[in-house]
Design a protein around this motif. Structure first.
Motif, PDB file in Angstrom:
ATOM      1  N   ASN A   1      11.487  33.144 -61.893  1.00  0.00           N
ATOM      2  CA  ASN A   1      11.665  33.085 -60.429  1.00  0.00           C
ATOM      3  C   ASN A   1      10.487  33.814 -59.798  1.00  0.00           C
ATOM      4  O   ASN A   1       9.609  34.335 -60.501  1.00  0.00           O
ATOM      5  CB  ASN A   1      13.016  33.695 -60.014  1.00  0.00           C
ATOM      6  CG  ASN A   1      13.320  33.440 -58.542  1.00  0.00           C
ATOM      7  OD1 ASN A   1      13.232  32.298 -58.086  1.00  0.00           O
ATOM      8  ND2 ASN A   1      13.660  34.468 -57.794  1.00  0.00           N
ATOM      9  N   LYS A   2      10.480  33.848 -58.487  1.00  0.00           N
ATOM     10  CA  LYS A   2       9.366  34.436 -57.743  1.00  0.00           C
ATOM     11  C   LYS A   2       8.961  35.797 -58.288  1.00  0.00           C
ATOM     12  O   LYS A   2       9.810  36.618 -58.644  1.00  0.00           O
ATOM     13  CB  LYS A   2       9.797  34.538 -56.262  1.00  0.00           C
ATOM     14  CG  LYS A   2       8.788  35.110 -55.306  1.00  0.00           C
ATOM     15  CD  LYS A   2       7.433  34.430 -55.381  1.00  0.00           C
ATOM     16  CE  LYS A   2       7.491  32.924 -55.190  1.00  0.00           C
ATOM     17  NZ  LYS A   2       6.208  32.254 -55.605  1.00  0.00           N
TER      18      LYS A   2
ATOM     19  N   ARG B   1       2.429  21.449 -59.191  1.00  0.00           N
ATOM     20  CA  ARG B   1       2.814  22.842 -59.492  1.00  0.00           C
ATOM     21  C   ARG B   1       3.446  22.864 -60.895  1.00  0.00           C
ATOM     22  O   ARG B   1       4.170  21.932 -61.246  1.00  0.00           O
ATOM     23  CB  ARG B   1       3.814  23.410 -58.472  1.00  0.00           C
ATOM     24  CG  ARG B   1       3.219  23.623 -57.086  1.00  0.00           C
ATOM     25  CD  ARG B   1       4.140  24.437 -56.191  1.00  0.00           C
ATOM     26  NE  ARG B   1       4.078  25.867 -56.477  1.00  0.00           N
ATOM     27  CZ  ARG B   1       4.863  26.759 -55.882  1.00  0.00           C
ATOM     28  NH1 ARG B   1       5.769  26.376 -54.997  1.00  0.00           N
ATOM     29  NH2 ARG B   1       4.759  28.037 -56.179  1.00  0.00           N
TER      30      ARG B   1
ATOM     31  N   ARG C   1       8.366  24.052 -50.399  1.00  0.00           N
ATOM     32  CA  ARG C   1       8.422  24.923 -51.571  1.00  0.00           C
ATOM     33  C   ARG C   1       9.878  25.260 -51.847  1.00  0.00           C
ATOM     34  O   ARG C   1      10.761  24.935 -51.052  1.00  0.00           O
ATOM     35  CB  ARG C   1       7.516  26.165 -51.453  1.00  0.00           C
ATOM     36  CG  ARG C   1       7.346  26.792 -50.135  1.00  0.00           C
ATOM     37  CD  ARG C   1       8.562  27.437 -49.569  1.00  0.00           C
ATOM     38  NE  ARG C   1       9.211  28.331 -50.504  1.00  0.00           N
ATOM     39  CZ  ARG C   1      10.483  28.682 -50.472  1.00  0.00           C
ATOM     40  NH1 ARG C   1      11.285  28.217 -49.505  1.00  0.00           N
ATOM     41  NH2 ARG C   1      11.004  29.495 -51.363  1.00  0.00           N
TER      42      ARG C   1
HETATM   43  O1  MRU Z   1       6.577  29.670 -54.716  1.00  0.00           O
HETATM   44  P1  MRU Z   1       7.887  29.227 -54.144  1.00  0.00           P
HETATM   45  O2  MRU Z   1       8.074  29.647 -52.723  1.00  0.00           O
HETATM   46  O3  MRU Z   1       8.128  27.743 -54.348  1.00  0.00           O
HETATM   47  O4  MRU Z   1       8.976  29.994 -55.035  1.00  0.00           O
HETATM   48  C1  MRU Z   1      10.327  29.724 -54.786  1.00  0.00           C
HETATM   49  C2  MRU Z   1      11.266  30.562 -55.571  1.00  0.00           C
HETATM   50  O5  MRU Z   1      10.874  31.359 -56.393  1.00  0.00           O
HETATM   51  C3  MRU Z   1      12.732  30.302 -55.349  1.00  0.00           C
HETATM   52  O6  MRU Z   1      13.484  31.463 -55.612  1.00  0.00           O
HETATM   53  C4  MRU Z   1      13.215  29.192 -56.299  1.00  0.00           C
HETATM   54  O7  MRU Z   1      12.371  28.081 -56.252  1.00  0.00           O
HETATM   55  C5  MRU Z   1      14.616  28.764 -55.983  1.00  0.00           C
HETATM   56  S1  MRU Z   1      14.746  27.849 -54.456  1.00  0.00           S
HETATM   57  C6  MRU Z   1      16.387  27.418 -54.323  1.00  0.00           C
END
Ligand code: MRU
Length: 353
Positions: free
Chosen positions: A250-251, A94, A51
């Protein structure tokens, strides 16, 4: 020891198989999955075993290489059309991180520059390896630019994991901390645990602690109080897709942090490789936001923590409007203010090189 010495790569390509660091088993076990088929790659991406936007793109690119290495088709145009179907299949794993589509499209384009199946197969493998290699340099440059915004001794907050294991090496938002360590600076990091999947506590806390970087874990609802009371100098986050106007996905929880940072007068930075910039998406309104299984919210480590039958909303990402972002840090430099213009100029410069 630095990240270079303690490096645990997220994806290792071995020609007929891939080794994928199973991030669902961290921090307890450092286990590599032996991935032999494109279906395994799809599964690893969709179940968050690999991820983080850049790492997803790298894994998917190698997924096409795995498929291509075992494909028996001898007709060139049939091979290319089968490749595009595999591209679409992996693209369905995804929806939000644009690096997935960016990497898959780069690999397909490399195959289209071939005159035979044999050449296409070589191009696919070479392009996937190049994407992984380039990402390491990209992350290092982002780290250098990010560090120019900080000072020795600063405390900084982050969310999720935009670290070495979410990329090829160093990370994006976490790159300045790895580089600071290399040059003997002491930065301290406050990591939000990042409910529901806990990338902050399971991954960022593990990654930074393993590299002897001063990290303090907080739960997400402690962020405003911590920002206010711990002399935090900046918030720095990664991103999954930055729209042409600078709006950033972002997350989940990132937008809340941006609002809190604005209210408290603390700079809010987004670390963004140009592979995460999507000029075809005009604003955050058009970024698809992944919704994940309700069990991520109703269960913790397999134990139910909510009543049976409860309604659940589980968006994996949110969008921070550009106006709340103090600066976007890319491998080509730091931009702020009129993102629309600055980001399109950066992307144009990249395509000229
Ligand atoms: O759901 P995830 O764990 O894939 O989400 C990841 C994020 O939100 C990260 O901040 C983003 O992908 C940047 S990783 C360099």
């Amino acid at each position: 020891m630095t990240v270079a010495e303690k490096w645990v790569p997220s994806v290792r390509y071995r020609g007929n198989h891939l080794l994928i660091l199973d991030q669902q088993q961290l921090p307890h076990h450092t286990v590599y999955l032996n991935v032999t088929t494109i279906e395994h790659v799809w599964d690893a991406i969709s179940k968050l075993k690999v991820r983080g936007a850049p790492a997803i793109g790298i894994a998917a690119a190698f997924g096409l290489a795995l498929w291509s290495n075992s494909e028996k088709e001898v007709d060139h145009s049939s091979f290319l059309s089968k490749l595009k179907k595999q591209r679409d299949y992996l693209a369905s794993s995804r929806p939000t991180a644009v690096n997935l589509f960016w990497a898959l499209d780069r690999v397909v384009a490399s195959a289209e520059r071939s005159a035979s199946v044999e050449e296409a197969k070589k191009n696919i493998e070479a392009e996937a390896l190049l994407i992984q290699e380039e990402d390491e340099n990209t992350c290092r440059k982002i780290g250098e630019y990010a560090l120019s915004l900080l000072q020795d001794g600063d405390a900084v907050m982050t969310i999720c994991n935009a670290g070495a294991i979410a990329t090829s090496k160093y990370g994006t938002a976490l790159a300045p901390f790895h580089l600071a360590k290399e040059q003997g600076w002491n930065l301290s990091v406050y990591a939000n645990e990042t409910r529901p999947v806990l990338q902050g506590s399971r991954l960022t806390a593990w990654e930074l602690q393993a590299n002897d970087i001063d990290v303090t874990l907080i739960t997400d609802n402690m962020a405003a109080h911590t920002l206010k009371t711990k002399n935090i100098k900046a918030v720095i986050v990664g991103c999954d897709r930055v729209a042409a106007n600078g709006d950033t996905a972002n997350k989940i929880g990132t937008f809340g942090l941006a609002l809190q940072a604005r209210a408290l007068g603390i700079p809010f930075y987004v670390a963004c490789p140009l592979s995460t910039l999507d000029l075809k998406t005009s604003s955050g309104e058009d970024i698809p936001i992944e919704e994940r299984p309700e069990e991520e919210v109703t269960h913790l480590n397999g134990v139910r923590i909510a009543p049976e039958g409860i309604k659940v909303f589980n968006p994996a990402f949110d969008v921070t409007p550009a106006e709340y972002i103090s600066a976007i840090i890319t491998e080509k430099g730091i931009v702020s203010g009129n993102y629309q213009e600055a980001l399109s100029t950066l992307k144009e410069d990249e395509s000229i090189e």
